[in-house]
Each structure stands twice: as structure tokens, then as C-alpha cells.
Design an enzyme around this catalytic site. Sequence first.
Site, PDB file in Angstrom:
ATOM      1  N   GLY A  39       0.833  -1.200   0.000  1.00 53.20           N
ATOM      2  CA  GLY A  39       0.000   0.000   0.000  1.00 53.20           C
ATOM      3  C   GLY A  39       0.863   1.243   0.000  1.00 53.20           C
ATOM      4  N   GLN A  44       3.171  10.177   1.520  1.00 57.16           N
ATOM      5  CA  GLN A  44       4.488   9.546   1.390  1.00 57.16           C
ATOM      6  C   GLN A  44       5.229  10.012   0.153  1.00 57.16           C
ATOM      7  OE1 GLN A  44       2.862   5.332   2.249  1.00 57.16           O
ATOM      8  NE2 GLN A  44       4.934   5.309   3.095  1.00 57.16           N
ATOM      9  N   CYS A  92       7.478   0.225   6.579  1.00 57.83           N
ATOM     10  CA  CYS A  92       6.910   1.381   5.886  1.00 57.83           C
ATOM     11  C   CYS A  92       7.953   1.945   4.942  1.00 57.83           C
ATOM     12  CB  CYS A  92       6.497   2.426   6.921  1.00 57.83           C
ATOM     13  SG  CYS A  92       5.744   3.890   6.210  1.00 57.83           S
ATOM     14  N   LEU A  93       7.512   2.304   3.761  1.00 62.35           N
ATOM     15  CA  LEU A  93       8.391   2.933   2.778  1.00 62.35           C
ATOM     16  C   LEU A  93       9.070   4.177   3.357  1.00 62.35           C
ATOM     17  CD1 LEU A  93       9.304   3.130  -0.226  1.00 62.35           C
ATOM     18  CD2 LEU A  93       7.222   4.443  -0.644  1.00 62.35           C
ATOM     19  N   HIS A 134      -2.862   0.919   8.503  1.00 64.97           N
ATOM     20  CA  HIS A 134      -1.528   1.499   8.347  1.00 64.97           C
ATOM     21  C   HIS A 134      -1.555   2.674   7.365  1.00 64.97           C
ATOM     22  CE1 HIS A 134       3.013   1.168   7.841  1.00 64.97           C
ATOM     23  NE2 HIS A 134       2.655   1.926   6.809  1.00 64.97           N
ATOM     24  N   GLU A 135      -2.171   2.448   6.200  1.00 68.37           N
ATOM     25  CA  GLU A 135      -2.155   3.504   5.173  1.00 68.37           C
ATOM     26  C   GLU A 135      -2.965   4.714   5.614  1.00 68.37           C
ATOM     27  OE1 GLU A 135       0.054   3.255   3.110  1.00 68.37           O
ATOM     28  OE2 GLU A 135       0.393   1.101   3.231  1.00 68.37           O
ATOM     29  N   HIS A 138      -1.325   7.289   7.832  1.00 67.20           N
ATOM     30  CA  HIS A 138      -0.489   8.296   7.172  1.00 67.20           C
ATOM     31  C   HIS A 138      -1.266   9.591   6.925  1.00 67.20           C
ATOM     32  CE1 HIS A 138       3.272   6.222   6.326  1.00 67.20           C
ATOM     33  NE2 HIS A 138       2.631   5.171   5.850  1.00 67.20           N
TER      34      HIS A 138
END
Length: 175
Positions: A39, A44, A92-93, A134-135, A138
Site C-alpha cells: 500500500g 508519502q 513502511c516505505l 496502516h495507510e 499516514h
Amino acid sequence: MGDPRLLEVSTEVDVFDAAILEPLLTDMWDTMAAENGAGLAAPQIGVMQRVVIFGFHTNPRYADAPPIPQTVLINPVITALGDTQEEGWEGCLSVPGMRGMVPRYRDIHYRGFDQFGNEIEREVSGFHARVVQHECDHLDGVLYPQRIRDMRQFGFLDTLSETGVIELQPCDDDP
Ligand code: NI
């Protein structure tokens, strides 16, 4: 992590303008695919709008994970179904190379809109529910390390893997 924008609350999308959303979504899907992510959230890549994407059919990084439909979710609203939480490894990215043990609601209802303004509404559990939570975090300026309860369960993926601490495929959007 460290970029103040990742700690900001993003703004709702109020006009579903393809000229704006399509280039953003193309960039997001490309970024996510390049990293084999599960995702990605718009902040981000520096776009402070309430837009997330997630989902995959098969993913080499999540061999044991059930597929999640590829989804664009705009202005999402999550409601927990019950109080049950599960702990699971996340990455996480925006926190590259690391993993932490994060509690998430096991069962959730979520709704929002796709890029055409069509409503999306689902009840999901487990891995799917974890990725969405999670997404969407953000969009409220929350990174997963802020949710770790036991900081001893936070470390470098390479080390966690080499030492056998992580055995299962983690949930993450990190390369
Ligand atoms: Ni993330």
C-alpha cells in the site's frame, strides 16, 4: 521519517478531478509497484491529500498473505468492529529497512470513494484490515513506530531476519 509533512493531517479531496487525481494515482501505483509494497499513502510522496492505495493479487514479499483487491480509497473512514486487536510486524516505505510489532484492530469497516467518486464500503479482517489501518494512519500524520507498544520489538529487518525474530512475512509498504 523526519520529514515534518509525514506528521501532518492531510486534507480531504473535495473535487474528483481526473486531471489531478489520475497523475497522482499513476505516480502512487508506480511507486508502490517499484517497491513491491502492499500500500501507499499520498503524503508519502509529498501530496497532502486523503488518498491511499493498496492491494495486490500476488506479492513475492507477502507469500503467505491473502490477496487484497487493488483499491483506490479517497477520504477514508475506518470504524473498528469490536475491540479485538492483533499484533503484527509492519514496515513502511517512509521508515526504510525497519520493522516493528504493531497492534491493529482485527476487524474493521471502512468506506470512502474511488477516483471517480463512487462509494466503496467493505468489512475486512486480518491482513487486509492491517494494511488499511496502516495507510490511513499516514493521512493523520501517524507513522507505525508511534503505535509500537514494546520498543524492544522494533529493529532492522536484516537483523530481525538473520536472528530469526521475524519468521512470518511482515505487513509493510517498505522495500
Ligand atoms: Ni507506511
